[in-house]
Design an enzyme around this catalytic site. Structure first.
Site, mmCIF file in Angstrom:
data_model
loop_
_atom_site.group_PDB
_atom_site.id
_atom_site.type_symbol
_atom_site.label_atom_id
_atom_site.label_comp_id
_atom_site.label_asym_id
_atom_site.label_seq_id
_atom_site.Cartn_x
_atom_site.Cartn_y
_atom_site.Cartn_z
ATOM 1 N N GLY A 10 0.829 -1.203 0.000
ATOM 2 C CA GLY A 10 0.000 0.000 0.000
ATOM 3 C C GLY A 10 0.861 1.248 0.000
ATOM 4 O O GLY A 10 0.516 2.260 0.601
ATOM 5 N N GLN A 14 -2.279 7.054 1.399
ATOM 6 C CA GLN A 14 -2.055 8.272 2.188
ATOM 7 C C GLN A 14 -0.897 8.108 3.156
ATOM 8 O O GLN A 14 0.000 8.946 3.220
ATOM 9 C CB GLN A 14 -3.325 8.645 2.952
ATOM 10 C CG GLN A 14 -3.179 9.959 3.734
ATOM 11 C CD GLN A 14 -4.314 10.202 4.710
ATOM 12 O OE1 GLN A 14 -5.026 9.287 5.080
ATOM 13 N NE2 GLN A 14 -4.464 11.445 5.128
ATOM 14 N N ILE A 37 -0.617 -1.917 -6.109
ATOM 15 C CA ILE A 37 -1.527 -2.694 -6.936
ATOM 16 C C ILE A 37 -1.646 -2.024 -8.297
ATOM 17 O O ILE A 37 -1.456 -0.812 -8.413
ATOM 18 C CB ILE A 37 -2.920 -2.833 -6.291
ATOM 19 C CG1 ILE A 37 -3.528 -1.464 -5.986
ATOM 20 C CG2 ILE A 37 -2.852 -3.697 -5.037
ATOM 21 C CD1 ILE A 37 -4.960 -1.519 -5.482
ATOM 22 N N TYR A 145 -15.507 -1.758 8.891
ATOM 23 C CA TYR A 145 -14.141 -1.272 9.079
ATOM 24 C C TYR A 145 -13.674 -1.590 10.497
ATOM 25 O O TYR A 145 -12.583 -2.133 10.701
ATOM 26 C CB TYR A 145 -14.102 0.231 8.826
ATOM 27 C CG TYR A 145 -12.764 0.896 9.060
ATOM 28 C CD1 TYR A 145 -11.721 0.741 8.147
ATOM 29 C CD2 TYR A 145 -12.544 1.692 10.178
ATOM 30 C CE1 TYR A 145 -10.502 1.364 8.338
ATOM 31 C CE2 TYR A 145 -11.327 2.323 10.381
ATOM 32 C CZ TYR A 145 -10.307 2.147 9.464
ATOM 33 O OH TYR A 145 -9.093 2.760 9.666
#
Length: 319
Positions: A10, A14, A37, A145
């Site tokens: 990732g 951010q 990705i 989440y």
């Protein structure tokens, strides 16, 4: 522990985009692989500063190949959908956050890698004490989440106790940064408000007045992630889900801070029901005494210092 070769999964997100750069400063560019990705390839400094590789957490063999090819001994796993996006795509959120984590933990078990997978203030729920939320307390979130973040903590603990995998994590609050635009989190308003202020626009706030949430400036977030992974393991009583805190504020507080520098700035409210419901289920302020005791956690930025720096840095980027 001090790692030799690190994979950041990732790396274009951010947190990941800034964490990758910071790790390369500390460990050397060649020792930090930027995992991404397809469709989110590294660009500029992130691309040119060191190796990169496609690292899809849903493909365990792909992760294993990277670990072997680059002799990886430390993984920062930042793959996840943020809170609001996850509520709209719960199955995908689980597939990335939990099925993906299992792939990483299995690779780590087989190849003796340390793993950092962040948790969140979203791991708490409405029954959790809101003020000075304890390190160890009830966690009954009502969002996918939050459910995935609690599962992240439990799975990481399981692999540590069962297999000896060195898993570590913090419960990140809302992260404020001038480098990368936010990507669908409940606390994103605390970034968006600075863009409006610098552009001279009235800010429309989706969170109602009086809603306190923990926040953190990106430099402190990077410091937390790296210093925990470098901490002496013999001092750690907890491993996963450390509370970390820096500042807690409501929308009117950050608005007032910005007006000290931009007196003409204006804000109005147009509350987003989904974001507000999620925010209402989260704590107002975390007790991070365990992190301070076990690995000397200490933030550097308060709301005033963060506001000043955000406005200065965003002005350079946008004007």
């Amino acid at each position: 522990m001090i790692m030799k070769n690190i994979l950041v999964i990732g790396s274009t997100g951010q947190i990941g985009s800034e964490l990758t750069r910071e790790l390369r400063k500390r460990y050397g560019g060649d020792h930090v692989v930027a995992g991404y990705i397809p469709g989110a390839e590294p660009t500029g400094e992130l691309r040119d500063g060191g190796p990169s590789a496609i690292a899809d957490v849903t493909n365990g063999q792909q992760i294993a190949d990277i670990v072997k090819n680059y002799d990886i001994d430390g993984i920062y796993n930042l793959a996840a959908l943020l809170s609001v996006v996850a509520e709209r795509k719960p199955l995908l959120a689980w597939r990335i956050g939990i099925d993906g984590l299992l792939n990483i933990l299995e690779v780590a078990r087989e190849h003796q890698c340390a793993v950092f997978t962040p948790s969140s203030i979203g791991s708490f729920g409405p029954e959790t004490p809101r003020m000075m939320t304890p390190q160890d307390t009830i966690q009954r979130p009502r969002t996918i989440y939050g459910v995935s973040k609690v599962t992240t903590e439990l799975l990481s603990d399981y692999y540590h106790h069962k297999y000896g995998v060195d898993t570590r994590s913090v419960r990140f609050p809302g992260i404020i940064s001038y480098m990368t635009p936010p990507g669908g989190g409940t606390t994103d308003y605390a970034v968006d408000i600075f863009y409006s202020a610098v552009r001279g626009e009235k800010f429309v706030c989706p969170i109602k007045e009086g809603t306190f949430m923990d926040m953190m400036y990106m430099p402190d977030a990077l410091h937390a992630a790296i210093s925990l992974m470098e901490a002496d393991p013999t001092r750690l009583i907890h491993h996963n889900g450390f509370n970390v805190a820096s500042m807690s504020f409501a929308p009117e507080n950050i608005f007032a801070e910005i007006k000290k520098f931009k007196p003409e700035f204006e804000m109005e409210y147009d509350v987003d029901p989904l974001k507000q419901a999620i925010a209402d289920s989260w704590p107002d302020r975390l007790d991070d005494s365990a992190a301070r005791s076990e690995w000397d956690w200490q933030p550097k930025y308060d709301i005033t210092a963060m506001t000043k720096d955000m406005l200065e840095q965003l002005s350079k980027r946008l004007l």
